[in-house]
Write an enzyme that holds these catalytic residues in place. Structure first.
Site, PDB file in Angstrom:
ATOM      1  N   GLU A 151      -5.571  -4.554  10.750  1.00 58.89           N
ATOM      2  CA  GLU A 151      -4.564  -3.528  10.966  1.00 58.89           C
ATOM      3  C   GLU A 151      -4.901  -2.748  12.234  1.00 58.89           C
ATOM      4  O   GLU A 151      -5.701  -1.811  12.190  1.00 58.89           O
ATOM      5  CB  GLU A 151      -4.535  -2.563   9.777  1.00 58.89           C
ATOM      6  CG  GLU A 151      -4.204  -3.219   8.465  1.00 58.89           C
ATOM      7  CD  GLU A 151      -3.620  -2.222   7.467  1.00 58.89           C
ATOM      8  OE1 GLU A 151      -2.487  -2.415   7.055  1.00 58.89           O
ATOM      9  OE2 GLU A 151      -4.305  -1.241   7.146  1.00 58.89           O
ATOM     10  N   GLY A 171       2.746  -0.914   4.369  1.00 50.83           N
ATOM     11  CA  GLY A 171       2.797   0.509   4.032  1.00 50.83           C
ATOM     12  C   GLY A 171       4.236   0.967   3.852  1.00 50.83           C
ATOM     13  O   GLY A 171       4.845   0.757   2.804  1.00 50.83           O
ATOM     14  N   GLY A 172       4.783   1.582   4.885  1.00 49.99           N
ATOM     15  CA  GLY A 172       6.125   2.188   4.806  1.00 49.99           C
ATOM     16  C   GLY A 172       7.176   1.296   4.173  1.00 49.99           C
ATOM     17  O   GLY A 172       7.920   1.735   3.272  1.00 49.99           O
ATOM     18  N   GLU A 174      -6.885   5.060   7.553  1.00 48.13           N
ATOM     19  CA  GLU A 174      -6.680   6.467   7.184  1.00 48.13           C
ATOM     20  C   GLU A 174      -7.912   7.022   6.471  1.00 48.13           C
ATOM     21  O   GLU A 174      -8.253   8.199   6.633  1.00 48.13           O
ATOM     22  CB  GLU A 174      -5.413   6.599   6.323  1.00 48.13           C
ATOM     23  CG  GLU A 174      -4.162   6.408   7.180  1.00 48.13           C
ATOM     24  CD  GLU A 174      -2.953   5.857   6.438  1.00 48.13           C
ATOM     25  OE1 GLU A 174      -2.927   5.891   5.195  1.00 48.13           O
ATOM     26  OE2 GLU A 174      -2.029   5.384   7.134  1.00 48.13           O
ATOM     27  N   HIS A 212      -9.479   1.426   4.699  1.00 49.05           N
ATOM     28  CA  HIS A 212      -8.212   1.631   5.418  1.00 49.05           C
ATOM     29  C   HIS A 212      -8.436   2.636   6.549  1.00 49.05           C
ATOM     30  O   HIS A 212      -9.209   3.585   6.382  1.00 49.05           O
ATOM     31  CB  HIS A 212      -7.144   2.140   4.453  1.00 49.05           C
ATOM     32  CG  HIS A 212      -5.789   2.150   5.069  1.00 49.05           C
ATOM     33  ND1 HIS A 212      -5.378   3.157   5.904  1.00 49.05           N
ATOM     34  CD2 HIS A 212      -4.774   1.257   5.014  1.00 49.05           C
ATOM     35  CE1 HIS A 212      -4.150   2.888   6.327  1.00 49.05           C
ATOM     36  NE2 HIS A 212      -3.764   1.748   5.808  1.00 49.05           N
ATOM     37  N   SER A 272       3.214  -1.729  10.583  1.00 44.17           N
ATOM     38  CA  SER A 272       4.663  -1.752  10.849  1.00 44.17           C
ATOM     39  C   SER A 272       5.311  -3.108  10.578  1.00 44.17           C
ATOM     40  O   SER A 272       6.227  -3.511  11.288  1.00 44.17           O
ATOM     41  CB  SER A 272       4.953  -1.284  12.279  1.00 44.17           C
ATOM     42  OG  SER A 272       4.530   0.063  12.452  1.00 44.17           O
ATOM     43  N   GLY A 311       2.176   2.674  10.848  1.00 39.61           N
ATOM     44  CA  GLY A 311       3.134   3.758  10.681  1.00 39.61           C
ATOM     45  C   GLY A 311       3.778   4.220  11.977  1.00 39.61           C
ATOM     46  O   GLY A 311       4.448   5.249  12.014  1.00 39.61           O
ATOM     47  N   ASN A 320       0.867  -1.175   0.000  1.00 36.51           N
ATOM     48  CA  ASN A 320       0.000   0.000   0.000  1.00 36.51           C
ATOM     49  C   ASN A 320       0.906   1.226   0.000  1.00 36.51           C
ATOM     50  O   ASN A 320       1.463   1.595   1.023  1.00 36.51           O
ATOM     51  CB  ASN A 320      -0.882  -0.018   1.262  1.00 36.51           C
ATOM     52  CG  ASN A 320      -1.691   1.265   1.425  1.00 36.51           C
ATOM     53  OD1 ASN A 320      -1.801   2.047   0.485  1.00 36.51           O
ATOM     54  ND2 ASN A 320      -2.248   1.465   2.613  1.00 36.51           N
ATOM     55  N   TRP A 321       1.047   1.829  -1.180  1.00 33.79           N
ATOM     56  CA  TRP A 321       1.975   2.961  -1.311  1.00 33.79           C
ATOM     57  C   TRP A 321       1.423   4.249  -0.713  1.00 33.79           C
ATOM     58  O   TRP A 321       2.122   5.225  -0.583  1.00 33.79           O
ATOM     59  CB  TRP A 321       2.312   3.182  -2.788  1.00 33.79           C
ATOM     60  CG  TRP A 321       3.339   2.207  -3.302  1.00 33.79           C
ATOM     61  CD1 TRP A 321       3.864   1.138  -2.635  1.00 33.79           C
ATOM     62  CD2 TRP A 321       3.955   2.230  -4.595  1.00 33.79           C
ATOM     63  NE1 TRP A 321       4.777   0.500  -3.439  1.00 33.79           N
ATOM     64  CE2 TRP A 321       4.850   1.149  -4.631  1.00 33.79           C
ATOM     65  CE3 TRP A 321       3.839   3.067  -5.709  1.00 33.79           C
ATOM     66  CZ2 TRP A 321       5.635   0.879  -5.763  1.00 33.79           C
ATOM     67  CZ3 TRP A 321       4.601   2.797  -6.830  1.00 33.79           C
ATOM     68  CH2 TRP A 321       5.503   1.709  -6.850  1.00 33.79           C
ATOM     69  N   LYS A 322       0.122   4.282  -0.428  1.00 33.60           N
ATOM     70  CA  LYS A 322      -0.512   5.515   0.079  1.00 33.60           C
ATOM     71  C   LYS A 322      -0.194   6.675  -0.884  1.00 33.60           C
ATOM     72  O   LYS A 322      -0.182   6.454  -2.086  1.00 33.60           O
ATOM     73  CB  LYS A 322      -0.045   5.785   1.509  1.00 33.60           C
ATOM     74  CG  LYS A 322      -0.211   4.552   2.403  1.00 33.60           C
ATOM     75  CD  LYS A 322       0.036   4.814   3.861  1.00 33.60           C
ATOM     76  CE  LYS A 322      -0.164   3.510   4.644  1.00 33.60           C
ATOM     77  NZ  LYS A 322      -0.029   3.692   6.077  1.00 33.60           N
TER      78      LYS A 322
END
Ligand code: PGA
Length: 265
Positions: free
Chosen positions: A177, A243-244, A110, A108, A222, A183, A23-25
Site C-alpha cells: 500500500e 478501504g473507502g 495509519e 497498516h 484507492s 485514501g 478494511n473498514w477502519k
C-alpha cells in the site's frame, strides 16, 4: 527424465487464488454487516475467490455469525504484540481467533503514522498472529518523499525484513500500500504496482523459495470498481486491500468480481 521434470514443473506452477479484503477502519456498523451478508449470500463470489471483512473489533462477533456461515472470512484490523496481561485497551491475536477471525491486518500505514507503531512492534504482532493460528496481512509501502528520493526498494526491503522475523511464509499475506495512494484517490499505475509486487515476491523467494510462488500479495490504495480489473490482471497482484470503496456494498462486490480472473503466473 526430461518429460517427468516438465510435468513436475507444470504441477508446481500454482495459480494463486485471489483475495480481496475490506478494511473498514473506524467506520461501519451491524447494519452494514447485514447488507454485506445479504449481498454475498446471493452472489457467492466467495466460492471462487477469498473475501474477508475487517470491521472494528466490537463487530467481530456479529461478523462471525453473519459472514463465516456463508464463506466470507473475518479479520481484525490490529492485534497486540503481547499475549496477555496488564495492557489496557489491547486485544490479543488469540482473542481475535476466538471471535471467529481468520486474518489480522498488521502494520497498516495509519497504525505506523498515527499511532507510532514501529517495525520492531510489527515483528511481535506477526508472531502473535501466527501463534494464534491467524494469517497476518502485513501492510507495507513507501511515502511519496521516499519514492521521489529513490528509496523505494530500500524502504520495502527494510519493512519486510524487520517485520518478518521468525515468520512462517506459508501463512502470511503481504499488502503493498503506497502511502501516497491511501485514501487520496491516487492509485499506483498497474505497472508501478506490479514492479513493487515483483520486488516483494523476489524478496520472499530469497527467504522461502517455495512459499514465494504461493504467497498472496495484495495491492491497496484507492482501489475502486473502475480501476480494479487492470490492477488485478497484473501477474503478481493477487487481489486487494480496500478501504473507502469497501464501505459501499455494491462497489466492494464489484471489486471482488474484478478479482475473479484467471492468470497463468
Ligand atoms: P483506500 O484505503 O482504499 O481508502 O485508499 C486502503 C487502505 O488503507 O487499506
Amino acid at each position: 527424465g526430461t518429460i517427468c521434470a516438465a510435468q513436475r514443473t507444470g504441477q508446481e506452477r500454482l495459480v494463486r487464488t485471489s483475495l480481496v479484503i475490506a478494511n473498514w477502519k473506524l467506520n461501519g456498523d451491524a447494519e452494514l454487516l447485514k447488507s454485506f451478508a445479504e449481498h454475498f449470500h446471493q452472489s457467492e463470489i466467495q466460492q471462487h475467490i477469498g473475501v474477508a471483512i475487517c470491521p472494528p473489533a466490537v463487530y467481530l462477533k456479529t461478523a462471525d455469525v453473519l459472514l463465516n456461515a456463508i464463506g466470507v472470512k473475518v479479520g481484525g484490523q490490529n492485534c497486540s504484540e503481547f499475549e496477555q496481561g496488564a495492557y489496557t485497551g489491547e486485544i490479543s491475536a488469540q482473542m481475535l481467533a476466538d471471535s471467529g477471525c481468520r486474518y489480522v491486518l498488521i502494520g497498516h500505514s495509519e497504525r505506523r503514522a498515527l499511532f507510532a507503531e514501529s517495525d520492531a512492534v510489527m515483528a511481535g504482532k506477526v508472531q502473535q498472529a501466527q501463534a494464534a493460528g491467524l494469517t497476518p496481512v502485513l501492510c507495507i509501502g513507501e511515502t511519496l518523499e521516499q519514492r521521489e528520493a529513490g528509496e523505494l526498494e530500500q524502504v520495502i526491503e527494510q519493512q519486510l525484513s524487520s517485520a518478518c522475523k521468525e515468520v512462517d511464509f506459508e501463512n502470511l499475506v503481504i499488502a503493498y500500500e503506497p502511502v501516497w495512494a491511501i485514501g487520496t484517490g491516487k492509485t499506483a499505475t498497474p505497472a508501478q504496482a506490479q514492479d513493487v509486487h515483483r520486488l516483494i515476491r523476489n524478496w520472499v523467494a530469497t527467504k522461502a523459495p517455495e512459499a514465494a510462488q504461493k504467497i498472496q500479495i495484495l495491492y491497496g490504495g484507492s482501489v475502486k470498481a473502475d480501476n480494479a480489473t487492470e490492477l488485478f490482471s497484473q501477474a503478481d497482484i493477487d487481489g486487494g486491500l480496500i478501504g473507502g470503496a469497501s464501505l459501499d456494498t455494491e462497489q466492494f462486490a464489484a471489486i471482488c468480481q474484478a478479482a475473479n480472473v484467471k492468470k497463468d503466473s
